[in-house]
Design a protein around this motif. Structure first.
Motif, mmCIF file in Angstrom:
data_model
loop_
_atom_site.group_PDB
_atom_site.id
_atom_site.type_symbol
_atom_site.label_atom_id
_atom_site.label_comp_id
_atom_site.label_asym_id
_atom_site.label_seq_id
_atom_site.Cartn_x
_atom_site.Cartn_y
_atom_site.Cartn_z
ATOM 1 N N ALA A 10 3.802 -3.871 14.451
ATOM 2 C CA ALA A 10 2.753 -3.244 15.150
ATOM 3 C C ALA A 10 1.844 -3.012 14.169
ATOM 4 C CB ALA A 10 3.980 -2.373 15.993
ATOM 5 N N HIS A 11 2.657 -2.104 13.336
ATOM 6 C CA HIS A 11 1.878 -0.839 12.390
ATOM 7 C C HIS A 11 1.274 -0.926 11.301
ATOM 8 C CE1 HIS A 11 4.046 1.024 15.588
ATOM 9 N NE2 HIS A 11 3.253 1.418 15.671
ATOM 10 N N ASN A 12 1.572 -2.430 11.013
ATOM 11 C CA ASN A 12 0.641 -2.591 9.590
ATOM 12 C C ASN A 12 -0.702 -2.851 9.000
ATOM 13 O OD1 ASN A 12 -0.298 -5.452 8.987
ATOM 14 N ND2 ASN A 12 1.028 -6.032 10.297
ATOM 15 N N HIS A 13 -1.786 -2.578 8.330
ATOM 16 C CA HIS A 13 -3.030 -3.138 8.167
ATOM 17 C C HIS A 13 -3.101 -3.963 7.030
ATOM 18 C CE1 HIS A 13 -3.843 0.653 10.407
ATOM 19 N NE2 HIS A 13 -2.821 1.230 9.393
ATOM 20 N N LEU A 14 -2.668 -5.023 6.941
ATOM 21 C CA LEU A 14 -2.503 -5.855 5.979
ATOM 22 C C LEU A 14 -3.152 -7.300 7.158
ATOM 23 C CD1 LEU A 14 0.667 -5.212 3.582
ATOM 24 C CD2 LEU A 14 -1.720 -4.690 3.564
ATOM 25 N N THR B 244 1.139 -1.105 0.058
ATOM 26 C CA THR B 244 -0.311 0.459 0.061
ATOM 27 C C THR B 244 0.671 1.743 0.306
ATOM 28 O OG1 THR B 244 0.053 0.216 2.213
ATOM 29 C CG2 THR B 244 -1.811 -1.254 1.291
ATOM 30 N N GLY B 245 2.137 1.040 0.224
ATOM 31 C CA GLY B 245 2.907 1.979 0.394
ATOM 32 C C GLY B 245 3.223 2.279 1.895
ATOM 33 N N ARG B 246 2.569 1.769 2.432
ATOM 34 C CA ARG B 246 3.357 2.428 3.578
ATOM 35 C C ARG B 246 4.199 1.780 4.502
ATOM 36 N NH1 ARG B 246 -1.156 3.575 8.572
ATOM 37 N NH2 ARG B 246 0.650 2.292 10.100
ATOM 38 N N LEU B 247 5.399 2.990 5.948
ATOM 39 C CA LEU B 247 6.789 2.564 4.930
ATOM 40 C C LEU B 247 6.329 2.048 6.745
ATOM 41 C CD1 LEU B 247 8.551 5.981 3.774
ATOM 42 C CD2 LEU B 247 8.500 3.559 3.380
ATOM 43 N N TYR B 248 7.781 1.402 7.471
ATOM 44 C CA TYR B 248 8.640 0.861 8.680
ATOM 45 C C TYR B 248 9.570 0.944 8.305
ATOM 46 C CZ TYR B 248 3.246 -1.139 7.430
ATOM 47 O OH TYR B 248 2.338 -0.851 6.956
ATOM 48 N N THR B 249 10.074 2.396 9.408
ATOM 49 C CA THR B 249 11.591 2.476 9.603
ATOM 50 C C THR B 249 12.048 0.958 10.810
ATOM 51 O OG1 THR B 249 11.267 4.375 11.663
ATOM 52 C CG2 THR B 249 11.242 4.359 8.645
ATOM 53 N N GLY B 250 10.816 0.420 11.486
ATOM 54 C CA GLY B 250 11.765 -0.485 12.902
ATOM 55 C C GLY B 250 11.733 -1.649 12.028
ATOM 56 N N GLY B 251 11.763 -2.215 11.204
ATOM 57 C CA GLY B 251 12.645 -3.604 10.484
ATOM 58 C C GLY B 251 10.731 -4.899 10.639
ATOM 59 N N LEU B 252 11.184 -5.614 11.076
ATOM 60 C CA LEU B 252 10.048 -6.853 11.567
ATOM 61 C C LEU B 252 9.101 -6.348 12.822
ATOM 62 C CD1 LEU B 252 8.310 -9.212 10.075
ATOM 63 C CD2 LEU B 252 10.051 -10.667 11.982
ATOM 64 N N HIS C 181 19.595 -14.712 6.663
ATOM 65 C CA HIS C 181 19.359 -16.107 6.886
ATOM 66 C C HIS C 181 18.482 -17.164 7.639
ATOM 67 C CE1 HIS C 181 22.593 -14.824 9.316
ATOM 68 N NE2 HIS C 181 22.270 -16.613 9.792
ATOM 69 N N GLU C 182 18.334 -16.885 8.535
ATOM 70 C CA GLU C 182 17.628 -17.156 9.541
ATOM 71 C C GLU C 182 16.179 -16.979 9.418
ATOM 72 O OE1 GLU C 182 17.232 -17.347 14.811
ATOM 73 O OE2 GLU C 182 18.374 -16.605 13.519
ATOM 74 N N THR C 183 15.555 -18.054 9.036
ATOM 75 C CA THR C 183 13.134 -17.559 9.092
ATOM 76 C C THR C 183 12.328 -18.314 10.767
ATOM 77 O OG1 THR C 183 13.680 -19.807 9.332
ATOM 78 C CG2 THR C 183 12.989 -18.478 7.160
ATOM 79 N N VAL C 184 11.849 -16.943 10.670
ATOM 80 C CA VAL C 184 10.845 -17.037 12.297
ATOM 81 C C VAL C 184 8.984 -17.452 12.044
ATOM 82 C CG1 VAL C 184 10.961 -14.671 12.028
ATOM 83 C CG2 VAL C 184 11.284 -15.620 14.362
ATOM 84 N N THR C 185 8.542 -17.812 12.373
ATOM 85 C CA THR C 185 7.173 -18.159 12.671
ATOM 86 C C THR C 185 6.847 -16.991 13.921
ATOM 87 O OG1 THR C 185 7.690 -20.512 11.740
ATOM 88 C CG2 THR C 185 4.969 -19.190 12.479
ATOM 89 N N VAL C 186 6.012 -15.930 13.375
ATOM 90 C CA VAL C 186 5.341 -14.674 14.013
ATOM 91 C C VAL C 186 4.065 -14.622 13.918
ATOM 92 C CG1 VAL C 186 7.891 -13.992 14.451
ATOM 93 C CG2 VAL C 186 6.471 -13.288 12.866
ATOM 94 N N SER C 187 3.286 -13.839 14.549
ATOM 95 C CA SER C 187 1.792 -13.285 14.239
ATOM 96 C C SER C 187 1.353 -12.360 13.034
ATOM 97 C CB SER C 187 1.020 -12.806 15.401
ATOM 98 O OG SER C 187 1.661 -11.727 16.502
ATOM 99 N N GLY C 188 1.098 -12.468 11.831
ATOM 100 C CA GLY C 188 0.674 -11.127 11.729
ATOM 101 C C GLY C 188 1.320 -9.284 11.975
ATOM 102 N N HIS C 189 0.266 -9.703 13.151
ATOM 103 C CA HIS C 189 0.365 -8.009 13.092
ATOM 104 C C HIS C 189 0.433 -8.526 15.001
ATOM 105 C CE1 HIS C 189 -1.215 -4.242 14.692
ATOM 106 N NE2 HIS C 189 -1.105 -4.100 13.113
ATOM 107 N N THR C 190 0.826 -7.861 15.955
ATOM 108 C CA THR C 190 0.558 -7.645 17.097
ATOM 109 C C THR C 190 -0.027 -6.909 18.434
ATOM 110 O OG1 THR C 190 1.958 -5.459 17.620
ATOM 111 C CG2 THR C 190 3.925 -7.637 17.590
ATOM 112 N N ARG C 191 -0.577 -7.253 19.240
ATOM 113 C CA ARG C 191 -1.624 -6.766 19.715
ATOM 114 C C ARG C 191 -1.436 -5.976 20.108
ATOM 115 N NH1 ARG C 191 -5.821 -10.011 19.659
ATOM 116 N NH2 ARG C 191 -5.452 -12.616 19.235
ATOM 117 N N PRO C 192 -2.256 -4.431 20.340
ATOM 118 C CA PRO C 192 -1.821 -3.179 20.913
ATOM 119 C C PRO C 192 -1.541 -3.800 22.766
ATOM 120 C CG PRO C 192 -4.002 -2.888 20.134
ATOM 121 C CD PRO C 192 -3.817 -4.239 19.857
#
Length: 193
Positions: free
Chosen positions: A110-114, A97-105, A133-144
């Motif tokens: 924390a802030h995506n709307h997807l 959507t063009g949203r920017l995230y400067t704090g990495g994953l 190289h290292e993968t991780v499985t995480v939730s798509g969005h953190t709870r506020p």
């Protein structure tokens, strides 16, 4: 379903996602090395423009894939984020959507709307690294974090209760003081006669 069955199901989903992620990431790396696909073709124009505004023409750009399992539908989806790295080393992730995230994953989660907190995604742990190289499985969005609102609500409730208690005490003292004054006047008048 018991909690043990729920935990086993969750573990099974995590293992399946990890296997799919490995296949996804390996096949993506092979395709990129063989130049059989153009990673830029998966990028939305809005995310390319947003990353370019951040990193400039001299910046380094790299697509970063997310393999997402949507909780509600159970469907798998590939979402491509665009990593932009400025010459000073600062990085940004741009979503479709063009949203920017400067704090990495963590910032993206924390802030995506997807994605929702119930969605699961597999991606690189250090998604902004030059060669992750290292993968991780995480939730798509953190709870506020509701801590500030909870503290404010409890504080406001306590203030209302304290204010009410002070008013009741004052009213009781006034009533007692008035009743004592009437009794004193009544006793004093009777004693004088």
């Amino acid at each position: 379903m018991t909690s043990t069955q729920g935990a086993a199901r969750t573990a099974g989903i995590s293992v399946a996602l990890a296997v799919l992620a490995a296949v996804f990431l390996i096949s993506g790396a092979r395709a990129a090395r063989a130049d059989t696909t153009d990673p830029a073709s998966e990028l939305a124009p809005a995310q390319v423009r947003a990353a370019e505004r951040f990193a400039g023409h001299d910046g380094l750009y790299a697509p970063r894939g997310l393999l997402v399992e949507h909780h509600r539908t159970g469907k798998l989806e590939r979402i491509v984020l665009l990593l932009g790295r400025r010459t000073d080393g600062a990085t940004v992730l741009a979503d479709p959507t063009g949203r920017l995230y400067t704090g990495g994953l963590d910032d993206f989660r924390a802030h995506n709307h997807l994605l929702t907190p119930d969605d699961t995604m597999v991606t690189y742990r250090d998604i902004t690294a030059v060669a992750p190289h290292e993968t991780v499985t995480v939730s798509g969005h953190t709870r506020p974090d509701r801590t500030p609102w909870t503290v404010a609500g409890i504080s406001a409730g306590a203030a209302v209760l304290l204010g009410g208690a002070v008013l009741l005490v004052r009213r009781a003292r006034r009533a007692r003081g008035g009743a004592q004054g009437e009794e004193t006047a009544a006793d004093g008048g009777a004693a004088a006669h």
